[in-house]
Design an enzyme around this catalytic site. Structure first.
Site, PDB file in Angstrom:
ATOM      1  N   LYS A  22      46.169  72.646   0.902  1.00 38.24           N
ATOM      2  CA  LYS A  22      47.282  73.425   0.374  1.00 38.24           C
ATOM      3  C   LYS A  22      46.794  74.760  -0.189  1.00 38.24           C
ATOM      4  O   LYS A  22      47.397  75.816   0.037  1.00 38.24           O
ATOM      5  CB  LYS A  22      47.989  72.642  -0.731  1.00 38.24           C
ATOM      6  CG  LYS A  22      49.180  73.388  -1.336  1.00 38.24           C
ATOM      7  CD  LYS A  22      49.595  72.861  -2.677  1.00 38.24           C
ATOM      8  CE  LYS A  22      48.710  73.424  -3.771  1.00 38.24           C
ATOM      9  NZ  LYS A  22      49.296  73.295  -5.127  1.00 38.24           N
ATOM     10  N   ASN A  23      45.684  74.730  -0.919  1.00 39.99           N
ATOM     11  CA  ASN A  23      45.188  75.939  -1.570  1.00 39.99           C
ATOM     12  C   ASN A  23      44.650  76.965  -0.578  1.00 39.99           C
ATOM     13  O   ASN A  23      44.417  78.120  -0.944  1.00 39.99           O
ATOM     14  CB  ASN A  23      44.097  75.581  -2.586  1.00 39.99           C
ATOM     15  CG  ASN A  23      44.666  74.887  -3.810  1.00 39.99           C
ATOM     16  OD1 ASN A  23      45.873  74.899  -4.046  1.00 39.99           O
ATOM     17  ND2 ASN A  23      43.797  74.261  -4.588  1.00 39.99           N
ATOM     18  N   CYS A 126      52.346  75.202 -12.756  1.00 42.33           N
ATOM     19  CA  CYS A 126      51.921  74.115 -13.624  1.00 42.33           C
ATOM     20  C   CYS A 126      51.554  74.647 -15.010  1.00 42.33           C
ATOM     21  O   CYS A 126      50.934  75.701 -15.135  1.00 42.33           O
ATOM     22  CB  CYS A 126      50.706  73.385 -13.040  1.00 42.33           C
ATOM     23  SG  CYS A 126      51.092  72.249 -11.703  1.00 42.33           S
ATOM     24  N   ARG A 131      46.443  81.506 -17.518  1.00 38.73           N
ATOM     25  CA  ARG A 131      46.173  82.108 -16.208  1.00 38.73           C
ATOM     26  C   ARG A 131      46.795  83.506 -16.103  1.00 38.73           C
ATOM     27  O   ARG A 131      47.720  83.749 -15.339  1.00 38.73           O
ATOM     28  CB  ARG A 131      46.678  81.195 -15.093  1.00 38.73           C
ATOM     29  CG  ARG A 131      46.011  79.834 -15.129  1.00 38.73           C
ATOM     30  CD  ARG A 131      46.056  79.144 -13.798  1.00 38.73           C
ATOM     31  NE  ARG A 131      47.277  78.398 -13.604  1.00 38.73           N
ATOM     32  CZ  ARG A 131      47.447  77.512 -12.625  1.00 38.73           C
ATOM     33  NH1 ARG A 131      46.479  77.267 -11.787  1.00 38.73           N
ATOM     34  NH2 ARG A 131      48.575  76.876 -12.480  1.00 38.73           N
ATOM     35  N   ASP A 316      40.020  70.913 -10.270  1.00 42.09           N
ATOM     36  CA  ASP A 316      41.106  70.152  -9.645  1.00 42.09           C
ATOM     37  C   ASP A 316      40.753  68.691  -9.384  1.00 42.09           C
ATOM     38  O   ASP A 316      41.596  67.924  -8.915  1.00 42.09           O
ATOM     39  CB  ASP A 316      41.532  70.817  -8.329  1.00 42.09           C
ATOM     40  CG  ASP A 316      42.437  72.019  -8.554  1.00 42.09           C
ATOM     41  OD1 ASP A 316      42.879  72.228  -9.701  1.00 42.09           O
ATOM     42  OD2 ASP A 316      42.701  72.747  -7.600  1.00 42.09           O
ATOM     43  N   ARG A 408      53.857  68.268  -4.473  1.00 37.25           N
ATOM     44  CA  ARG A 408      53.404  69.654  -4.351  1.00 37.25           C
ATOM     45  C   ARG A 408      52.026  69.726  -3.688  1.00 37.25           C
ATOM     46  O   ARG A 408      51.675  70.760  -3.122  1.00 37.25           O
ATOM     47  CB  ARG A 408      53.330  70.315  -5.724  1.00 37.25           C
ATOM     48  CG  ARG A 408      54.669  70.623  -6.355  1.00 37.25           C
ATOM     49  CD  ARG A 408      54.499  71.428  -7.647  1.00 37.25           C
ATOM     50  NE  ARG A 408      53.595  72.548  -7.406  1.00 37.25           N
ATOM     51  CZ  ARG A 408      52.481  72.756  -8.094  1.00 37.25           C
ATOM     52  NH1 ARG A 408      52.122  71.927  -9.051  1.00 37.25           N
ATOM     53  NH2 ARG A 408      51.720  73.802  -7.821  1.00 37.25           N
TER      54      ARG A 408
END
Length: 429
Positions: A22-23, A126, A131, A316, A408
């Protein structure tokens, strides 16, 4: 609202396919804004974030089609997207869309590079830390962008296009590296990005951009040299395997015991995490079609970790590793250095019987003999899957709510785990 129900106690055995990352898929999709021609992406996971980003790109005028929807096709295999931004009709990314997924903020780079203007809402996502977007703003300013903040929006334009410059990130940022790298491909002259993120997903985007005609040197290092070009062209690119999904399922096997081949996984993307996992007593072997994970009935050894940017231990995977350490034969320490608010899963793991104490950014995990199933609530993407891992060994039934977080980032998680022997199902409310 859907829930995941798990009955713990089964070892995992079989073959589990690893999806595209996904990233990596999200910035690759955003890169379609850089060219009038079609960008084709293979092995794209079927995830909520992917669908959300397709909606956002459509708002800008990107046309898309999807292969892999036909009846009878393997839904555990990735899909192929064809993205065509032949005509960008809107350079505004509105709050109601960007607030749902912070990665969509990255459109600001390609929009500025190609159209010379962008109006993008400040991001959401999230709740695992601030960030800040300062790195993005400072990087774009270094390329000649004029930037103002107006009622929650970043409003940017250029005088005759972006120009090459020197960008030095004070701290490694994957999102800012993605954004500035994409913007620099169409800037006039050379851009140098220092302290660039080295994550495999950044490398995957850089390789795709090169395939589209960009000139990038230093791929895989912390210094990128980008020579701007007049335009980019069509390309077909496979999304790299998801190293976070790989590490997550490897830890699930380590937690439950058993033997599973993670099909399509790449060991070179997770060297630090696999080195840690091997110290817990888990055997990791590269095989022809992926990676084999094995743990016999022996106990789990405690190991201390510190999260770091790639090639260090991924933030992660921190929550998943914490779940594993709840059953270790001793005490382990987990230090989180990337995000300041990423221990929200601790209280939910405690509901299952885990013994974890917190001191700032350090969690001390005291291994216990057994966990007991209970209702728990997901707080973010990675925290939610840590509860699933714990539930796989907890005695009795565990019910995980707010599983929209899982959707997600994990493609058909319950189907993949149940195919390997787990008792797990989705319950629709």
């Amino acid at each position: 609202m859907d829930k995941i129900r798990i009955v713990g106690g089964n070892k995992l055995h079989g073959t589990l396919p690893i999806s595209g990352a996904k990233n990596a898929a999200l910035p690759l999709m955003i890169a379609s804004l850089l060219t009038e021609e079609t960008l084709t992406l293979e092995n794209v996971p079927r995830l909520r974030d992917v669908a959300q980003l397709m909606q956002i790109l459509s708002n800008h005028g990107v046309d898309y089609s999807v292969d892999g929807k036909r009846a009878g096709q393997n839904l555990l295999a990735g899909q192929t997207l064809h993205l065509s931004a032949s005509g960008i009709v809107d350079t505004t990314a509105p709050y109601d869309l960007v607030s749902k997924m912070r990665a969509s903020f990255w459109v600001i780079g390609p929009l500025l590079a190609r159209m010379g203007q962008a109006r993008v809402s400040l991001p959401g996502g999230c709740a695992i830390g601030t960030r800040p977007v300062d790195f993005f703003i400072d990087g774009l300013k270094a390329l000649g962008a004029n930037i103002d903040i107006d009622r929650g929006y970043i409003v940017a334009d250029t005088n005759g296009g972006l120009k090459g410059g020197r960008v030095v990130f004070p701290k490694v940022s994957v999102g800012a590296t993605h954004t500035i790298m994409m913007a620099a491909t169409l800037a006039k002259g050379e851009t140098v990005i220092e302290n660039a993120a080295r994550e495999p997903e950044v490398t995957d985007l850089a390789n795709c951009l090169v395939g589209m005609g960009a000139k990038i040197e230093g791929i895989g290092t912390d210094t990128l040299h980008i020579q701007g070009v007049e335009g980019l062209h069509a390309y077909r690119h496979p999304v790299v395997a998801d190293r976070i999904e790989t590490g997550t399922y490897a830890m699930a096997v380590a937690m439950t015991g058993g033997e599973v081949v993670l099909e399509g996984a790449r060991a070179d993307l997770l060297q630090s995490a696999f080195e840690v996992l091997s110290r817990t007593g888990t055997e990791i072997t590269e095989v022809e079609n992926g990676i084999k994970i094995f743990r016999n009935g022996n106990g789990i050894e405690p190991v201390d970790i510190v999260t770091d940017p790639f090639p260090g231990f991924p933030t992660d995977l921190q929550a998943q590793f914490m779940a594993l350490m709840t059953r270790a034969k001793g005490t382990s320490k987990i230090t989180e250095t990337i995000f300041e608010n990423r221990f929200m899963h601790v209280q939910e793991l405690a509901r299952l019987g885990a013994r974890i104490s917190l001191d700032g950014q350090v969690a001390t995990v005291h291994g216990v003999d057994h966990l007991i199933g209970a209702p728990v609530m997901a707080t973010d993407l990675r925290a939610s899957v840590s509860l699933v891992i714990a539930g796989l060994v907890a005695e009795g039934e565990t019910e995980v709510s707010r599983v929209y977080h899982l959707d997600r980032g994990f493609e058909r998680l319950e189907d993949k785990l149940s195919a390997c022997g787990a008792v797990i199902e989705r319950i629709s409310a």
